[in-house]
Design a protein around this motif. Structure first.
Motif, PDB file in Angstrom:
ATOM      1  N   GLY A 149      25.877  66.654  64.891  1.00 45.08           N
ATOM      2  CA  GLY A 149      25.189  67.172  63.711  1.00 45.08           C
ATOM      3  C   GLY A 149      23.793  67.709  63.934  1.00 45.08           C
ATOM      4  O   GLY A 149      23.025  67.842  62.980  1.00 45.08           O
ATOM      5  N   VAL A 150      23.454  68.077  65.170  1.00 44.94           N
ATOM      6  CA  VAL A 150      22.084  68.557  65.399  1.00 44.94           C
ATOM      7  C   VAL A 150      21.825  69.860  64.638  1.00 44.94           C
ATOM      8  O   VAL A 150      20.732  70.067  64.098  1.00 44.94           O
TER       9      VAL A 150
ATOM     10  N   VAL B 287      14.258  67.502  65.992  1.00 45.68           N
ATOM     11  CA  VAL B 287      13.558  68.086  64.832  1.00 45.68           C
ATOM     12  C   VAL B 287      12.038  67.956  65.013  1.00 45.68           C
ATOM     13  O   VAL B 287      11.299  68.925  64.800  1.00 45.68           O
TER      14      VAL B 287
ATOM     15  N   SER C  12      27.903  73.734  62.296  1.00 50.47           N
ATOM     16  CA  SER C  12      27.691  72.427  61.671  1.00 50.47           C
ATOM     17  C   SER C  12      28.677  71.421  62.258  1.00 50.47           C
ATOM     18  O   SER C  12      29.680  71.802  62.871  1.00 50.47           O
TER      19      SER C  12
ATOM     20  N   ASP D  50      23.132  70.810  61.763  1.00 48.71           N
ATOM     21  CA  ASP D  50      22.954  70.501  60.333  1.00 48.71           C
ATOM     22  C   ASP D  50      21.522  70.028  60.065  1.00 48.71           C
ATOM     23  O   ASP D  50      20.869  70.471  59.120  1.00 48.71           O
ATOM     24  N   ARG D  51      21.070  69.099  60.920  1.00 49.58           N
ATOM     25  CA  ARG D  51      19.722  68.541  60.715  1.00 49.58           C
ATOM     26  C   ARG D  51      18.653  69.619  60.811  1.00 49.58           C
ATOM     27  O   ARG D  51      17.745  69.699  59.985  1.00 49.58           O
ATOM     28  N   LEU D  52      18.794  70.459  61.847  1.00 51.00           N
ATOM     29  CA  LEU D  52      17.789  71.513  62.052  1.00 51.00           C
ATOM     30  C   LEU D  52      17.810  72.504  60.900  1.00 51.00           C
ATOM     31  O   LEU D  52      16.758  72.911  60.403  1.00 51.00           O
TER      32      LEU D  52
ATOM     33  N   ASP E  21      19.250  62.472  70.095  1.00 46.97           N
ATOM     34  CA  ASP E  21      18.522  61.939  68.950  1.00 46.97           C
ATOM     35  C   ASP E  21      18.075  63.127  68.079  1.00 46.97           C
ATOM     36  O   ASP E  21      17.109  63.822  68.401  1.00 46.97           O
ATOM     37  N   ASN E  22      18.804  63.359  66.999  1.00 49.79           N
ATOM     38  CA  ASN E  22      18.518  64.526  66.156  1.00 49.79           C
ATOM     39  C   ASN E  22      17.086  64.508  65.621  1.00 49.79           C
ATOM     40  O   ASN E  22      16.454  65.569  65.503  1.00 49.79           O
ATOM     41  N   ASP E  23      16.572  63.322  65.314  1.00 46.53           N
ATOM     42  CA  ASP E  23      15.195  63.229  64.800  1.00 46.53           C
ATOM     43  C   ASP E  23      14.198  63.715  65.846  1.00 46.53           C
ATOM     44  O   ASP E  23      13.224  64.403  65.520  1.00 46.53           O
TER      45      ASP E  23
ATOM     46  N   ALA F 268      18.746  71.977  57.854  1.00 50.29           N
ATOM     47  CA  ALA F 268      18.202  71.332  56.662  1.00 50.29           C
ATOM     48  C   ALA F 268      16.674  71.370  56.685  1.00 50.29           C
ATOM     49  O   ALA F 268      16.023  71.371  55.646  1.00 50.29           O
ATOM     50  N   GLU F 269      16.102  71.421  57.883  1.00 55.54           N
ATOM     51  CA  GLU F 269      14.636  71.482  58.015  1.00 55.54           C
ATOM     52  C   GLU F 269      14.131  72.916  58.051  1.00 55.54           C
ATOM     53  O   GLU F 269      12.953  73.158  58.315  1.00 55.54           O
TER      54      GLU F 269
END
Ligand code: AMP
Ligand code: GLY
Length: 423
Positions: free
Chosen positions: A77-78, A55, A93, A80-82, A50-52, A84-85
């Motif tokens: 995509g973990v 993060v 990526s 990419d998400r991290l 769960d990428n959320d 982006a934050e």
């Protein structure tokens, strides 16, 4: 630096063990980790699918750097998400992870940038794939395009075997991974693994290894995730390493950047050293497991700044120093692996390893406070020596002190290198 390590295998135990030695580390967390990793890190029950959730954990705990071990979170995509934050991340990526996630993608990069690899065609239906196989003849290799847990590849010695493999793929034996098939020329030679970091612009060659994919002695029986490995690979002479950098790694790095997917992370190139030189079999976008364990045993430099430089585009500012002593690891697996096996069998005792030796945990767990085997590959008994032969002797001497009734291992890890040493 506060670091979060994602993963729970022997590879991640080796990374945790090495990261924990860094003077730059202030706190190491691992999600989900395992009982071996717990010797070096605080385990946190974050759902790494769960990428959320990943993060949120990083924000709540002011994490400075995330190291991703396995490929699945990368493909999901973990990284990419991290990024982006605003977090620094070791790992590519999702778009760049296609280098492992899609064999067709990698083959197309090879074709465009003239990277040596077996000639190939991509197919989305069986009749065309079969016609091509009949035209090319055997031996020939049939691969499901996507991630198939290492089981999507058939090295067919006969045309019939190749045709059957095509049917398996399109009939769903590998799920969505088999919706597209790559048919490629058979490469004859000795296999080796080559590890190289890339920050998108710079490359830093790490080291070489050879693994043993088959479950049985003499490299027989079904494929596994790897039953053992050693580093360095004697076939990877300095000349072969230089050619691999020039002919394979550098054009891949350029091709990825020009395609809009600059690659940040580790290139794990599966090579066949043929009469022509190094040819690419496949890329993985993470460290090998158990190859990482032998690499970490040989790495003399601090791992943390090297991985951080990879993540932050400053790989030209760091170097990696290696011990000349070979390292060898033997995988202890649950009886029955890679087929079905009993879970939660008790591991009564793991011996203390001295200098230059270490028992890494892969599929272990704690049940009511007692250590049990929770997976297929369970322990990685690792040792160094002045030769592969000596490393092997030390690893098996340590392994013989492990008290686990349901475990088994191959007794011939390193045989190719040892044969060379004796020659
Ligand atoms: P892969 O999953 O692509 O690494 O393939 C698994 C194994 O199949 C490799 O480690 C090789 O032993 C073998 N293999 C894959 N491609 C080829 C090829 N073109 N020629 C010969 N052997 C291959
Ligand atoms: N040991 C092979 C791999 O990690 O893919």
């Amino acid at each position: 630096m506060k670091v979060l390590l994602i993963g729970s295998g022997g590879r991640e135990h080796a990374l945790a063990w090495k990261l924990a030695q860094s003077p730059e580390l202030t706190k190491l967390y691992a999600a989900p980790g395992n009982p071996g990793i717990a010797e070096h890190a605080t385990l946190v029950p974050v759902n790494t699918e769960d990428n959320d959730a990943v993060v949120s954990f990083c924000k709540d705990n002011a994490i400075d750097f995330v190291v991703v071990g396995p490929e699945a979170p990368l493909v999901a995509g973990v990284a990419d998400r991290l990024r982006a934050e605003g977090f620094a991340v070791f790992g590519p990526s999702a778009a760049a992870a296609q280098l492992e996630g899609s064999k067709g993608f990698t083959k197309d990069i090879c074709a465009r940038y003239d990277i040596p690899t077996g000639a190939y065609q991509r197919f989305n239906n069986a009749p065309k794939a079969k016609a091509y196989i009949r035209e090319q003849g055997a031996p020939i290799v049939v691969k499901a395009d996507g991630l198939a847990a290492g089981k999507g590849v058939t090295v067919a010695m006969t045309i019939d075997e190749a045709l059957a493999a095509v049917d398996d793929c399109f009939e769903g034996a590998f799920g969505a991974a088999g919706a597209e098939v790559v048919v490629e020329a058979y490469l004859d030679g000795e296999e080796a693994s080559f590890f190289c970091l890339s920050d998108g612009k710079h490359a830093l060659a790490l080291a070489t290894a050879q693994d043993h994919k088959r479950v049985g002695e003499g490299d027989t029986g079904p494929n596994t995730g790897g039953m053992g490995a050693y580093s360095p690979a004697p076939v990877m002479t300095p000349e072969m390493v230089e050619r691999t950098m020039k002919e394979i790694i550098e054009p891949t790095m350029l091709g990825m950047a020009e395609s809009g997917y600059p690659f940040s992370g580790v290139f794990f190139a599966g090579l066949m050293i043929t009469k022509k030189g190094p040819e690419l079999i496949e890329y993985n976008v993470r460290f090998g497991d158990p190859e990482c364990q032998v690499l970490m045993m040989r790495l003399k430099s601090d791992l943390l700044p090297i991985l951080y430089a990879t993540a932050t585009g400053t790989l030209d500012k760091v170097t990696a120093e290696w011990s000349d002593d070979p390292a060898l690891t033997v995988v202890m697996a649950s009886k029955g692996y890679p087929g079905s096996y009993d879970k939660n069998t008790p591991i009564k005792s793991i011996p203390e390893a001295g200098e230059g030796a270490k028992v890494f945990h892969a599929g272990t767990a704690l049940k009511d406070g007692a250590l049990v085997a929770a997976g297929g590959r369970v322990l990685n008994v690792t040792a160094t020596g002045k030769s592969v032969g000596e490393a092997q002797a030390r690893a098996y001497a340590l392994l013989d002190k492990v008290e686990w009734d349901n475990g088994f291992c191959r007794r011939d890890i390193g045989w190719q290198a040892i044969k060379r040493e004796k020659a």
